[in-house]
Write a protein that holds these residues in place. Structure first.
Motif, PDB file in Angstrom:
ATOM      1  N   ARG A 142       0.829  -1.216   0.000  1.00  7.81           N
ATOM      2  CA  ARG A 142       0.000   0.000   0.000  1.00  7.81           C
ATOM      3  C   ARG A 142       0.856   1.256   0.000  1.00  7.81           C
ATOM      4  O   ARG A 142       0.455   2.291  -0.567  1.00  7.81           O
ATOM      5  CB  ARG A 142      -0.933  -0.008   1.217  1.00  7.81           C
ATOM      6  CG  ARG A 142      -2.147  -0.915   1.060  1.00  7.81           C
ATOM      7  CD  ARG A 142      -3.212  -0.604   2.088  1.00  7.81           C
ATOM      8  NE  ARG A 142      -2.753  -0.875   3.445  1.00  7.81           N
ATOM      9  CZ  ARG A 142      -2.896  -2.050   4.064  1.00  7.81           C
ATOM     10  NH1 ARG A 142      -3.473  -3.063   3.437  1.00  7.81           N
ATOM     11  NH2 ARG A 142      -2.486  -2.193   5.302  1.00  7.81           N
ATOM     12  N   ARG A 143       2.029   1.187   0.615  1.00  5.49           N
ATOM     13  CA  ARG A 143       2.928   2.344   0.613  1.00  5.49           C
ATOM     14  C   ARG A 143       3.414   2.661  -0.800  1.00  5.49           C
ATOM     15  O   ARG A 143       3.888   3.768  -1.063  1.00  5.49           O
ATOM     16  CB  ARG A 143       4.124   2.094   1.534  1.00  5.49           C
ATOM     17  CG  ARG A 143       3.736   1.865   2.983  1.00  5.49           C
ATOM     18  CD  ARG A 143       4.909   1.471   3.833  1.00  5.49           C
ATOM     19  NE  ARG A 143       5.784   2.607   4.137  1.00  5.49           N
ATOM     20  CZ  ARG A 143       6.871   2.526   4.891  1.00  5.49           C
ATOM     21  NH1 ARG A 143       7.225   1.360   5.424  1.00  5.49           N
ATOM     22  NH2 ARG A 143       7.611   3.590   5.118  1.00  5.49           N
TER      23      ARG A 143
ATOM     24  N   THR B  41       1.441   2.511  -3.487  1.00  2.52           N
ATOM     25  CA  THR B  41       0.294   2.811  -4.358  1.00  2.52           C
ATOM     26  C   THR B  41       0.689   3.855  -5.398  1.00  2.52           C
ATOM     27  O   THR B  41       0.366   3.734  -6.583  1.00  2.52           O
ATOM     28  CB  THR B  41      -0.889   3.312  -3.515  1.00  2.52           C
ATOM     29  OG1 THR B  41      -1.237   2.314  -2.570  1.00  2.52           O
ATOM     30  CG2 THR B  41      -2.081   3.621  -4.405  1.00  2.52           C
ATOM     31  N   ASP B  42       1.378   4.917  -4.952  1.00  2.00           N
ATOM     32  CA  ASP B  42       2.000   5.867  -5.871  1.00  2.00           C
ATOM     33  C   ASP B  42       3.499   5.659  -5.738  1.00  2.00           C
ATOM     34  O   ASP B  42       4.209   6.406  -5.055  1.00  2.00           O
ATOM     35  CB  ASP B  42       1.618   7.301  -5.523  1.00  2.00           C
ATOM     36  CG  ASP B  42       2.125   8.315  -6.549  1.00  2.00           C
ATOM     37  OD1 ASP B  42       2.930   7.915  -7.419  1.00  2.00           O
ATOM     38  OD2 ASP B  42       1.739   9.491  -6.469  1.00  2.00           O
ATOM     39  N   ALA B  43       3.986   4.580  -6.378  1.00  2.00           N
ATOM     40  CA  ALA B  43       5.378   4.166  -6.187  1.00  2.00           C
ATOM     41  C   ALA B  43       6.365   5.232  -6.608  1.00  2.00           C
ATOM     42  O   ALA B  43       7.385   5.450  -5.943  1.00  2.00           O
ATOM     43  CB  ALA B  43       5.643   2.872  -6.957  1.00  2.00           C
ATOM     44  N   ASP B  44       6.093   5.915  -7.705  1.00  2.00           N
ATOM     45  CA  ASP B  44       7.034   6.919  -8.205  1.00  2.00           C
ATOM     46  C   ASP B  44       7.238   8.028  -7.169  1.00  2.00           C
ATOM     47  O   ASP B  44       8.384   8.376  -6.840  1.00  2.00           O
ATOM     48  CB  ASP B  44       6.517   7.509  -9.514  1.00  2.00           C
ATOM     49  CG  ASP B  44       7.550   8.413 -10.178  1.00  2.00           C
ATOM     50  OD1 ASP B  44       8.513   7.886 -10.744  1.00  2.00           O
ATOM     51  OD2 ASP B  44       7.377   9.648 -10.092  1.00  2.00           O
ATOM     52  N   ALA B  45       6.149   8.560  -6.627  1.00  2.00           N
ATOM     53  CA  ALA B  45       6.266   9.639  -5.646  1.00  2.00           C
ATOM     54  C   ALA B  45       6.930   9.148  -4.360  1.00  2.00           C
ATOM     55  O   ALA B  45       7.789   9.827  -3.786  1.00  2.00           O
ATOM     56  CB  ALA B  45       4.887  10.220  -5.341  1.00  2.00           C
ATOM     57  N   PHE B  46       6.527   7.946  -3.901  1.00  2.00           N
ATOM     58  CA  PHE B  46       7.067   7.436  -2.642  1.00  2.00           C
ATOM     59  C   PHE B  46       8.573   7.183  -2.749  1.00  2.00           C
ATOM     60  O   PHE B  46       9.354   7.579  -1.873  1.00  2.00           O
ATOM     61  CB  PHE B  46       6.344   6.147  -2.243  1.00  2.00           C
ATOM     62  CG  PHE B  46       6.850   5.539  -0.975  1.00  2.00           C
ATOM     63  CD1 PHE B  46       6.406   5.994   0.257  1.00  2.00           C
ATOM     64  CD2 PHE B  46       7.793   4.521  -1.000  1.00  2.00           C
ATOM     65  CE1 PHE B  46       6.889   5.448   1.439  1.00  2.00           C
ATOM     66  CE2 PHE B  46       8.273   3.959   0.173  1.00  2.00           C
ATOM     67  CZ  PHE B  46       7.821   4.423   1.392  1.00  2.00           C
TER      68      PHE B  46
ATOM     69  N   ASP C 170      10.842  10.119  -2.885  1.00  2.00           N
ATOM     70  CA  ASP C 170      10.903  10.835  -1.609  1.00  2.00           C
ATOM     71  C   ASP C 170      11.828  10.134  -0.606  1.00  2.00           C
ATOM     72  O   ASP C 170      11.713  10.359   0.596  1.00  2.00           O
ATOM     73  CB  ASP C 170       9.499  10.951  -1.014  1.00  2.00           C
ATOM     74  CG  ASP C 170       9.431  12.016   0.069  1.00  2.00           C
ATOM     75  OD1 ASP C 170      10.151  13.026  -0.041  1.00  2.00           O
ATOM     76  OD2 ASP C 170       8.663  11.824   1.035  1.00  2.00           O
TER      77      ASP C 170
ATOM     78  N   THR D  59       9.171   2.190 -13.179  1.00  2.00           N
ATOM     79  CA  THR D  59       9.316   3.298 -12.221  1.00  2.00           C
ATOM     80  C   THR D  59      10.760   3.433 -11.775  1.00  2.00           C
ATOM     81  O   THR D  59      11.316   4.546 -11.721  1.00  2.00           O
ATOM     82  CB  THR D  59       8.401   3.060 -11.005  1.00  2.00           C
ATOM     83  OG1 THR D  59       7.042   2.989 -11.442  1.00  2.00           O
ATOM     84  CG2 THR D  59       8.550   4.174  -9.984  1.00  2.00           C
TER      85      THR D  59
END
Length: 422
Positions: free
Chosen positions: A57-58, A60-65, A68, A88
């Motif tokens: 779930r962490r 879900t937006d793999a690119d942004a996570f 970061d 990604t």
């Protein structure tokens, strides 16, 4: 925790490449090594297990996570469960490279070799290095209190070799076999019947170290030869079985063309055959072939990656259990004997005469070393592994000018490195 030699290799590759793909069978210690490596870094690395719903779930937006997580090593365990992440990762790695951050971003862990290597080669070519982690070998037991014969009986999976008793070790390995057949075979090859793969695995154990005969196996299983090939491909891909290819040079003689097949971990082999104790093993017909496979796996584990392993067998009786070749030149010829007082077989001497290896050894079950005549040296497994490791380090540290110069001086140095110790 038993120190694993592969840790240094992974750290070195992470210092050179944006990512490393660490391949190895399930339960071999990849996660333990990765967690330890992540904790040792500054800032501390991030570990994500893609079998856990919370960790997925962490992403879900793999690119942004993942973007970061600057300057942190991100460990992605069971990466084969999320192949969509490769695109990604490629974008993040390329952007960081453009910003001057060229190494040490991602450590990817996986259990199946072929599919994962194909996926990463297609999406992450030139961006990741591949490192294979196998069970504990003789060079790693050191001061742990584990003896070679115990490692041979129980195999090198950490939970097996460190079990309180042989009975508990065998119970762990039975569970290991069951988990592969119930979980991994359906996951990696959903079209292959797990029960048939399990029966084939047992048949390969009974034929451990023998020439691979697809037709005979197919007849026993009641399936086609191509089906047997697919089953074996899966076991090889999962790093559980080794197909040792025959030496294929030109001798002007009839060579055996079929590969030999080995169950890679001796403990798994013995579990497949229901062998619990050292006494039972030594009284079993598989003892000789099992020791041969154990020695082969240990030597390949420490040999230079540039050395290609094979075996030699000719129609006239020449036979060498293990041949290491580099660039068309046979470096080492190795015969394997369980006896502590071995003799050199006629077939081995004929094979050495045909191939003219740089060094020839008979690996035995004892600890002594002595010349056996005809430039053949009797040697223990641990001693030969140390020589192969020393040679590997020498080659890695050798100046490029020395490597490329060649000539008689270089050949003399190489020969001296493996000459019998007086």
């Amino acid at each position: 925790m038993i120190a694993r030699r592969i840790l240094e290799t992974v750290e070195q590759r992470l210092s050179q490449m944006p990512g490393v793909v660490l391949l190895g069978p399930r339960q071999v210690g990849k996660t333990t090594l990765a967690r330890s490596l992540a904790r040792s870094r500054a800032p501390e690395g991030l570990y994500l297990d893609l079998e856990r719903a919370a960790d997925r779930r962490r992403l879900t937006d793999a690119d942004a996570f993942l973007r970061d997580q600057p300057r942190r090593l991100v460990v992605l365990d069971e990466i084969h469960r999320a192949p969509e992440l490769f695109e990604t990762l490629r974008g993040i790695i390329d952007d960081r490279r453009a910003a001057g951050e060229r190494a040490g971003h991602f450590l990817l862990l996986g259990s199946a070799s072929l599919d994962l290597m194909q996926q990463t080669s297609e999406s992450l070519a030139g961006r990741v290095a591949h490192v294979e982690m196998m069970p504990i070998d003789v060079s790693e037991i050191g001061e742990s209190g584990i003896v070679v014969d115990s490692l041979w009986l129980r195999g090198g999976f950490p939970d097996s070799v460190t079990a309180p008793s042989d009975r508990e070790s065998l119970a762990w390995r039975r569970d290991f076999l069951r988990s592969y057949l119930e979980r991994d075979v359906p996951m990696f090859a959903p079209r292959l019947p797990a029960a048939a793969v399990g029966r084939l695995w047992e048949m390969l154990a009974h034929g451990h170290g023998s020439l691979l005969n697809h037709a005979r196996l197919a007849s026993s299983l009641g399936v086609s030869s191509p089906a047997v090939g697919r089953y074996i491909d899966l076991l090889v891909d999962l790093l559980l079985v080794r197909r040792l290819r025959p030496w294929s040079g030109n001798l002007g003689k009839r060579l055996v063309r079929s590969p030999k097949v080995y169950v890679r971990d001796a403990g798994v082999l013995h579990a497949l055959l229901e062998i619990e104790t050292a006494h039972a093993l030594l009284g079993h017909p598989i003892a000789g072939p099992s020791w041969e496979g154990f020695v082969i796996e240990n030597l390949i584990a420490v040999a230079d990656a540039g050395l290609t392993p094979s075996f030699l067998r000719t129609a006239r009786g020449a036979e060498i259990d293990l041949v290491f070749e580099r660039g068309g030149r046979v470096e080492f010829a190795i015969e394997i004997k369980r006896s502590t007082a071995p003799t050199v077989s006629r077939g081995f001497r004929e094979g050495c005469h045909d191939l003219s290896p740089r060094a020839a050894f008979v690996v035995h079950g004892g600890s002594d070393e002595w010349p056996m005549g005809g430039d053949v040296t009797a040697i223990s497994l641990s001693a030969l592994m140390q020589r192969l490791r020393d040679a590997r380090l020498d080659d890695e540290q050798r100046p490029v000018s020395d490597v490329t110069a060649g000539g008689p001086a270089s050949a003399e140095v190489d020969s001296a490195r493996f000459s019998p110790r007086r």
